[in-house]
Design an enzyme around this catalytic site. Structure first.
Site, PDB file in Angstrom:
ATOM      1  N   ARG A  50       7.232 -10.546 -12.327  1.00 47.52           N
ATOM      2  CA  ARG A  50       8.094 -11.410 -13.205  1.00 47.52           C
ATOM      3  C   ARG A  50       9.072 -12.304 -12.237  1.00 47.52           C
ATOM      4  NH1 ARG A  50      12.191  -8.609 -15.364  1.00 47.52           N
ATOM      5  NH2 ARG A  50      11.103  -6.823 -14.571  1.00 47.52           N
ATOM      6  N   HIS A 177      -2.940  10.824  -8.168  1.00 46.14           N
ATOM      7  CA  HIS A 177      -2.918  10.663  -6.881  1.00 46.14           C
ATOM      8  C   HIS A 177      -3.111  12.000  -6.179  1.00 46.14           C
ATOM      9  CE1 HIS A 177       1.465  12.057  -7.231  1.00 46.14           C
ATOM     10  NE2 HIS A 177       1.370  12.121  -5.748  1.00 46.14           N
ATOM     11  N   HIS A 239      -1.462  16.665 -12.355  1.00 49.42           N
ATOM     12  CA  HIS A 239      -1.572  17.344 -11.217  1.00 49.42           C
ATOM     13  C   HIS A 239      -2.145  18.698 -11.212  1.00 49.42           C
ATOM     14  CE1 HIS A 239      -0.002  13.631 -10.050  1.00 49.42           C
ATOM     15  NE2 HIS A 239       1.337  13.948  -9.851  1.00 49.42           N
ATOM     16  N   LYS A 344       9.939  21.584  -0.606  1.00 47.88           N
ATOM     17  CA  LYS A 344       8.707  20.722  -1.068  1.00 47.88           C
ATOM     18  C   LYS A 344       7.842  21.888  -0.521  1.00 47.88           C
ATOM     19  CE  LYS A 344       6.396  16.397  -1.146  1.00 47.88           C
ATOM     20  NZ  LYS A 344       6.380  16.159  -2.628  1.00 47.88           N
TER      21      LYS A 344
HETATM   22  C1  BG6 Z   1       4.259  11.943  -9.505  1.00 50.88           C
HETATM   23  C2  BG6 Z   1       5.404  12.649 -10.574  1.00 50.88           C
HETATM   24  O1  BG6 Z   1       3.156  11.951 -10.453  1.00 50.88           O
HETATM   25  O2  BG6 Z   1       4.179  13.242  -8.531  1.00 50.88           O
HETATM   26  C3  BG6 Z   1       6.919  12.951  -9.641  1.00 50.88           C
HETATM   27  O3  BG6 Z   1       5.881  11.535 -11.470  1.00 50.88           O
HETATM   28  C4  BG6 Z   1       6.471  13.945  -8.643  1.00 50.88           C
HETATM   29  O4  BG6 Z   1       7.819  13.482 -10.699  1.00 50.88           O
HETATM   30  C5  BG6 Z   1       5.355  13.148  -7.783  1.00 50.88           C
HETATM   31  O5  BG6 Z   1       7.678  13.941  -7.866  1.00 50.88           O
HETATM   32  C6  BG6 Z   1       4.921  14.619  -6.571  1.00 50.88           C
HETATM   33  O6  BG6 Z   1       4.154  13.897  -5.939  1.00 50.88           O
HETATM   34  P1  BG6 Z   1       3.827  14.337  -4.102  1.00 50.88           P
HETATM   35  O7  BG6 Z   1       2.574  13.701  -3.774  1.00 50.88           O
HETATM   36  O8  BG6 Z   1       5.207  13.909  -3.681  1.00 50.88           O
HETATM   37  O9  BG6 Z   1       3.539  15.924  -4.556  1.00 50.88           O
END
Ligand code: BG6
Length: 489
Positions: A50, A177, A239, A344
Site C-alpha cells: 500500500r 512452514h 503444525h 524453545k
Molecule cells: C507460526 C505461529 O505459524 O509458527 C506462531 O503463528 C509460532 O505463533 C510460530 O510462534 C512458530 O514457528 P517456529 O518456526 O518458530 O517454530
C-alpha cells in the site's frame, strides 16, 4: 544443466511485500536462493504494498531487512544480482481499478507469475478479483497462501472457494512452514530410508508417541490475530497435525505430491474424533500467568501490554490423540504445545514397547524401553536411547542406558541451517506441491480441530492457569499420568 536453468523465468509477485513475513522471511529466503544460483536469471521479484515508495526506496528497505535477518556477511555480487530483480508496485489491494497499474508493471516481465499472498486472508478475494479483471491470471500461474487457512472448516471453505474461482488445485500452494523445516523433512528419510523402521513402526513395537512444540515467547503483541485464534488454531490444527501425519502415514508409493498428500490425508482422517463426550479426558487447555523465564519476571497473558483482560484464549494445549486404523490402534499420540514455556524446544519422542521378559534382573530390575527422540529445533538431531553393557570384569552383567546421538550440528558442521521458507520458495519455483497442504488436508484438520473447539466452548470453562516459564498446567501432567506415562522433559 546450468543451475540457473532449473526453473523457468517468472514474476514473483509478493502482495504485502513490506509486511512482517515478507521482510523477515520471504525476501531473505529469496536472497539465499539467489546466492545458491537457484533463481532463473530472468525472473523478477515484484513487491506490492500500500505504501508509496519508488523502486530505489524499496531496494533500500529490502537491503536493510536482508542484512538484519541474515547472519554473516552478505556477498556484494549476489546482492547486486538480487536487487537488480526488484520491482515495486504501490497498490491499494482492495481497489479493483488499481490493478491496471499492476498489469502495466507485469506486462514488462515474464508470462508465468507466482503470486504470494502475504496479506490477511480477508483480502485474498479482492486480490483474485483484481488480478482476474485485468487478465493477470493464466493456467501457468501459481498462488501461494499462508496458514491459517480460515478460522474453522466453514471459513476455510470460503477462502478456498474464493481462490478456486480462478486457480485450480494444482496451481495453489498452501504453506505450513513446518513442512519446510529440515528436521520435519527428515522424518520421511528416517521412516522410509531405514529398514529398521519398516517393521518396527506400528502398534506391535511402539507404546506411544509424544510430540512437543514448546516456545518461550508469549503473544508478542499479536493481539489482533492470536487472541482470536489461540494455540489450537495457531499451532495444533496446522503444525502439530502435519508432524503427526508424517509420523503416522502409510508408506507413500513415491515422493510425488499426490502420493504423499494422499497418505497424510488418510492419517488425519483416521484421527479419533474428540467431542463433547470425551473432551475432558483427552485435552487440556491452559493460559500462562505471571512467571519467570530465565530468572526474569514476565507478565501473564492477561497482564501483557494491550491485553484483552477477559480473554479465555488458550496459550497451551495438550491432547491425547488416537488414530483409528490397523497400524496405530491402541497407540496414543500425546501432543503438547504452548507459549511462554521454559525454552524453545520441539521434539518427537517415540517410546517403544518394553521387553517382554528381563534376563538382567540381577543388575537392572526395571529395563527401560527404547526411545527414539527426534529433535526438531533447536539442536537438531536424532537420538536412540538403548541399553548397553558397562565394560569391565564383574561377576554380574552391569548394564546401563546410553544413547546413540546423531547431532546435526556435529555431523554436518559446515552446513548452514536452511530456513523453511528457502526450501518452500524453491519448491514453489520448481512447481512441486509435495511440501504444501492440499485443500482436503486443510479441511480434514479443521474438522478434527473444530470438534474440540466446539466441545471446549460448550463447557465454557476458563483455560487452566500455568506460570510462565513452566511446562504447562498441572492437568497436562495428569492427562498422560492417567495412562501410567509421563512427559519427557
Ligand atoms: C507460526 C505461529 O505459524 O509458527 C506462531 O503463528 C509460532 O505463533 C510460530 O510462534 C512458530 O514457528 P517456529 O518456526 O518458530 O517454530
Amino acid at each position: 544443466m546450468n543451475k540457473l536453468d532449473c526453473q523457468s523465468a517468472s514474476e514473483i509477485v509478493i502482495f504485502g511485500a513490506l509486511g512482517d513475513l515478507s521482510r523477515r522471511k520471504l525476501l531473505p529466503a529469496l536472497y539465499q536462493l539467489e546466492a545458491c544460483g537457484l533463481i532463473n536469471e530472468k525472473s523478477r521479484i515484484v513487491g506490492v504494498a500500500r505504501q508509496n515508495h519508488n523502486v530505489e526506496e524499496f531496494k533500500t528497505i529490502v537491503l536493510e531487512n536482508i542484512s538484519n535477518f541474515i547472519e554473516g556477511t552478505l556477498d556484494e555480487e549476489v546482492l547486486a544480482r538480487f536487487t537488480a530483480r526488484l520491482v515495486y508496485q504501490q497498490l491499494d489491494m482492495k481497489e479493483a481499478s488499481a490493478y491496471e497499474s499492476l498489469a502495466v508493471t507485469l506486462s514488462a516481465g515474464n508470462d508465468t507469475r507466482i503470486y504470494y499472498f502475504s496479506t490477511p486472508p480477508a483480502i485474498y478475494g479482492d486480490i483474485c478479483d483484481g488480478l482476474h479483471n485485468v487478465n493477470l491470471i493464466s493456467d501457468n500461474d501459481r498462488v501461494v497462501m499462508e496458514k491459517p487457512i480460515g478460522h474453522c472448516l466453514e471459513s476455510s471453505k470460503v477462502i478456498n472457494n474464493l481462490i478456486a474461482r480462478f486457480f485450480t488445485e494444482n496451481q495453489i500452494y498452501r504453506i505450513d512452514h513446518y513442512l519446510g523445516k529440515e528436521t520435519v523433512l527428515n522424518l520421511l528419510v528416517l521412516r522410509f530410508a531405514n529398514s529398521l523402521f519398516t517393521t518396527n513402526w506400528d502398534r506391535n513395537s511402539i507404546d506411544h508417541v509424544q510430540i512437543t512444540v514448546a516456545e518461550s515467547v508469549g503473544i508478542e503483541g499479536r493481539w489482533g490475530f492470536y487472541d482470536d485464534a489461540g494455540q489450537m488454531r495457531d499451532m495444533i490444527q496446522s503444525h502439530l497435525l502435519q508432524i503427526l501425519s508424517l509420523l503416522a502415514m502409510e508408506p507413500p508409493a513415491d515422493l510425488s505430491a499426490e502420493s504423499i498428500r494422499a497418505e497424510k490425508l488418510k492419517a488425519v482422517k483416521a484421527l479419533c474424533p474428540i467431542n463433547r463426550t470425551n473432551v475432558k479426558d483427552k485435552t487440556v487447555r491452559g493460559q500462562y500467568a505471571d512467571g519467570f523465564l530465565n530468572g526474569i519476571a514476565v507478565p501473564g497473558y492477561l497482564n501483557e501490554k494491550d491485553a484483552n483482560t477477559n480473554s479465555k484464549t488458550e496459550t497451551f494445549v495438550a491432547i491425547k490423540a488416537e488414530i483409528n486404523n490397523w497400524r496405530w490402534s491402541g497407540v496414543p499420540f500425546y501432543l503438547r504445545t504452548g507459549k511462554r514455556m521454559p525454552m524453545k524446544h520441539s521434539e518427537i519422542v517415540v517410546h517403544f514397547k518394553e521387553q517382554p521378559h528381563n534376563i538382567f534382573k540381577d543388575s537392572y530390575n526395571d529395563l527401560p524401553a527404547n526411545k527414539l527422540t527426534i529433535r526438531l529445533q533447536p539442536d537438531e538431531g536424532v537420538e536412540l536411547q538403548m541399553m548397553n553393557k558397562i565394560p569391565g570384569i564383574a561377576s554380574q552383567m552391569n548394564i546401563q542406558e546410553n544413547k546413540l546421538d546423531l547431532s546435526f550440528n556435529d555431523t554436518y558442521q559446515n552446513q548452514r541451517v536452511i530456513d523453511a521458507y528457502e526450501r518452500l520458495m524453491l519448491e514453489v519455483l520448481n512447481g512441486n506441491q509435495t511440501l504444501f497442504v492440499s485443500r482436503e488436508e486443510v479441511e480434514a484438520a479443521w474438522t478434527w480441530a473444530d470438534s474440540i473447539i466446539d466441545a471446549w466452548q460448550a463447557t465454557n470453562e476458563a483455560p487452566k492457569s500455568y506460570a510462565a516459564g513452566s511446562w504447562g498446567p498441572v492437568s497436562s501432567i495428569s492427562l498422560i499420568a492417567r495412562d501410567d506415562r509421563q512427559w519427557v522433559e
